[in-house]
Design a protein around this motif. Structure first.
Motif, PDB file in Angstrom:
ATOM      1  N   ARG A   1      -7.442   5.146  -0.487  1.00 54.97           N
ATOM      2  CA  ARG A   1      -5.992   5.118  -0.288  1.00 54.97           C
ATOM      3  C   ARG A   1      -5.290   6.200  -1.114  1.00 54.97           C
ATOM      4  O   ARG A   1      -4.419   6.908  -0.616  1.00 54.97           O
ATOM      5  CB  ARG A   1      -5.437   3.738  -0.680  1.00 54.97           C
ATOM      6  CG  ARG A   1      -3.944   3.611  -0.437  1.00 54.97           C
ATOM      7  CD  ARG A   1      -3.356   2.436  -1.193  1.00 54.97           C
ATOM      8  NE  ARG A   1      -3.548   2.589  -2.622  1.00 54.97           N
ATOM      9  CZ  ARG A   1      -3.636   1.589  -3.483  1.00 54.97           C
ATOM     10  NH1 ARG A   1      -3.556   0.352  -3.065  1.00 54.97           N
ATOM     11  NH2 ARG A   1      -3.796   1.813  -4.773  1.00 54.97           N
TER      12      ARG A   1
ATOM     13  N   ASP B   1       0.828  -1.199   0.000  1.00 59.39           N
ATOM     14  CA  ASP B   1       0.000   0.000   0.000  1.00 59.39           C
ATOM     15  C   ASP B   1       0.863   1.250   0.000  1.00 59.39           C
ATOM     16  O   ASP B   1       0.548   2.229  -0.669  1.00 59.39           O
ATOM     17  CB  ASP B   1      -0.940   0.014   1.214  1.00 59.39           C
ATOM     18  CG  ASP B   1      -2.211  -0.769   0.934  1.00 59.39           C
ATOM     19  OD1 ASP B   1      -2.270  -1.406  -0.134  1.00 59.39           O
ATOM     20  OD2 ASP B   1      -3.121  -0.744   1.764  1.00 59.39           O
TER      21      ASP B   1
ATOM     22  N   ASP C   1      -9.762   1.343  -3.190  1.00 60.76           N
ATOM     23  CA  ASP C   1      -8.389   1.857  -3.020  1.00 60.76           C
ATOM     24  C   ASP C   1      -8.223   3.241  -3.624  1.00 60.76           C
ATOM     25  O   ASP C   1      -7.546   4.096  -3.091  1.00 60.76           O
ATOM     26  CB  ASP C   1      -7.389   1.012  -3.828  1.00 60.76           C
ATOM     27  CG  ASP C   1      -7.121  -0.304  -3.174  1.00 60.76           C
ATOM     28  OD1 ASP C   1      -7.912  -0.662  -2.320  1.00 60.76           O
ATOM     29  OD2 ASP C   1      -6.133  -0.958  -3.561  1.00 60.76           O
TER      30      ASP C   1
ATOM     31  N   LEU D   1     -11.100  -3.176   3.758  1.00 55.48           N
ATOM     32  CA  LEU D   1     -11.395  -1.740   3.731  1.00 55.48           C
ATOM     33  C   LEU D   1     -12.842  -1.480   4.114  1.00 55.48           C
ATOM     34  O   LEU D   1     -13.153  -0.464   4.730  1.00 55.48           O
ATOM     35  CB  LEU D   1     -11.086  -1.157   2.347  1.00 55.48           C
ATOM     36  CG  LEU D   1      -9.612  -1.112   1.961  1.00 55.48           C
ATOM     37  CD1 LEU D   1      -9.430  -0.512   0.568  1.00 55.48           C
ATOM     38  CD2 LEU D   1      -8.809  -0.286   2.953  1.00 55.48           C
TER      39      LEU D   1
END
Ligand code: ZN
Length: 367
Positions: free
Chosen positions: A279, A77, A275, A314
């Motif tokens: 993220r 990540d 993501d 998540l």
């Protein structure tokens, strides 16, 4: 642009989307005057992985293989975050090249939009189970999806931190969920491995799942023609590793499934995954939800297939976002919410109908 000069496989996919025989398209002549045929050349193919990128992917996989489970994802990540720093904006879907062409042709030929089993568009949800946290939280995701009557696709790894239990796979399947393959390990260099190794690893993974698996998504979208050929050889019907839109790298710029040029395996391009909003863009639950809803609405408006990938680990951290998303999707009008293999079944029926049309007439149109 003269349609007859387009790559044959692009033309065939275009005809499939429009629901008419290829011959009818070829006689159309100039369609969009200012655009050259090569504007569409190679756009449904996957990008070539550069030597440097290949080395980085190989090396990263080698390193993370020896790390403890939790550290693996922390490292991966972090690498992805660094790569994304310069890429803050989500891409607009308006004016995507195949959407534009499809709309122009539909207007010119007075063709109706695709009738997705009585609906205007499609929404598919998928979950890539990258690690043990994803696997462990998959049941909660399944329960929540069932609460909103949404069947999704769970993509499993088989030799990477968890063991998919057959009772769990059976339960998913018997309740209309789809079992997909994400890989043997989470090898982000799988696409550039020798074909023999790809076949060997994926065969072992399929053996382990011991299920009729139709779909695949490559770890970190490491898809290549070599990988797609191997999937075809293994009897996999579709891949979902290409992106519809992207503000970096390649995007196929279509919201319809298509037959991959030269290989023939189906591709259902991925529209967005969690993501990307959380993220990479550091959005809050509310903001992320807003972005995904907006994108979904746009895909619904053009009558396409929206594929959203959410990782259970998540979802666990962002339960509010996910439940609100499900609630909103379940309430959408005129939208077929189904698994990706349902979409492929639909496309194959459509293709079959068009092949028969070829024999009957080149003038008639179909839905
Ligand atoms: Zn993954």
């Amino acid at each position: 642009m003269n349609l007859a000069k387009l790559d044959n496989e692009v033309l065939e996919n275009l005809a499939l989307w429009l629901g008419i025989p290829v011959k009818r398209l070829k006689v159309l002549g100039e369609v969009i005057p200012d655009i050259e045929e090569n504007h569409y050349h190679g756009f449904l193919d996957c990008q070539v992985v550069s030597w440097r990128e290949g080395q980085v992917r190989r090396l990263t996989h080698k390193i993370v293989k020896f790390l403890r489970e939790h550290n693996r994802y922390y490292i991966l990540d972090s690498i992805k975050k660094i790569r994304q720093l310069r890429r803050k904006k989500l891409v607009e879907i308006n004016h995507c090249r195949f959407t534009e062409l499809d709309m122009t042709l539909r207007r010119k030929l007075s063709l109706p939009p695709i009738d997705w089993r009585g609906n205007q568009a499609v929404v598919c949800l998928s979950h890539d189970l990258d690690c043990v946290e994803d696997y462990e939280f998959s049941r909660e995701v399944y329960d929540l999806n069932r609460k909103y009557n949404i069947r999704s696709t769970f993509n499993f790894l088989t030799h990477w931190g968890y063991q998919p239990e057959s009772a769990w796979l059976k339960e998913l399947d018997s309740n209309g969920f789809e079992i997909g393959l994400h890989g043997y390990t989470h090898d982000i260099a799988i696409g550039i491995r020798p074909a023999q190794r790809i076949i060997k690893e994926l065969s072992l993974a399929l053996e382990k799942l011991n299920f009729s698996v139709k779909g695949y998504r490559a770890p970190a979208f490491a898809v290549t023609p070599r990988l797609l050929k191997s999937l075809k050889e293994l009897g996999i019907k579709y891949d979902s590793s290409m992106k519809t839109v992207s503000c970096y790298g390649q995007a196929v710029e279509t919201f319809y499934p298509y037959r991959y040029p030269g290989i023939g395996i189906w591709e259902i391009p991925l529209t967005i995954q969690d993501d990307r909003v959380f993220r990479d863009l550091y959005l809050s639950d509310e903001e992320g939800l807003g972005v995904i809803k907006e994108l979904t609405q746009r895909v619904v408006n053009i009558g396409g297939v929206m594929v959203i990938n959410n990782h259970p680990r998540l979802i666990k951290e962002r339960f509010y976002y996910y439940e609100e998303l499900l609630k909103w999707i379940a309430a959408l009008d005129n939208v077929w919410i189904c698994t990706m293999s349902d979409v492929i079944e639909f496309m194959e029926e459509r293709e079959h109908r068009i092949i028969h049309l070829k024999e009957d007439s080149c003038i008639k149109t179909t839905r």
